[in-house]
Scaffold this motif. Structure first.
Motif: not given
Length: 76
Positions: A18, A22-25, A45, A50, A52, A70, A73
């Protein structure tokens, strides 16, 4: 003991770091809406700025697509 795909997915998700930055949705949508959502995500993005990507995806028994996007940020 037979493992279900859900068990394997949960086990692999538990291994994910974690703190990798990376940011994950995660989204669960019908196929056409999933495609549109992914395109919109890449438009918002860009991959070059990014980093992505679609990290993982799978088709659920009802025909919906579950996928995780992902990105970094910020583009800096």
């Amino acid at each position: 003991m037979a493992l279900r795909p859900r068990d394997l997915a949960s086990r692999m998700a538990g291994r994910r770091k974690s703190d990798d930055g990376y940011l994950r949705e995660t989204f669960t949508l019908p196929r056409d809406k999933a495609r549109t959502r992914a395109r919109d995500y890449f438009a918002r993005y860009p991959k070059a700025a990014y980093m992505s990507s679609v990290e993982s995806w799978r088709e659920l028994p009802g025909g919906d697509i579950e996928f995780t996007m992902r990105r970094l940020p910020s583009a800096d």
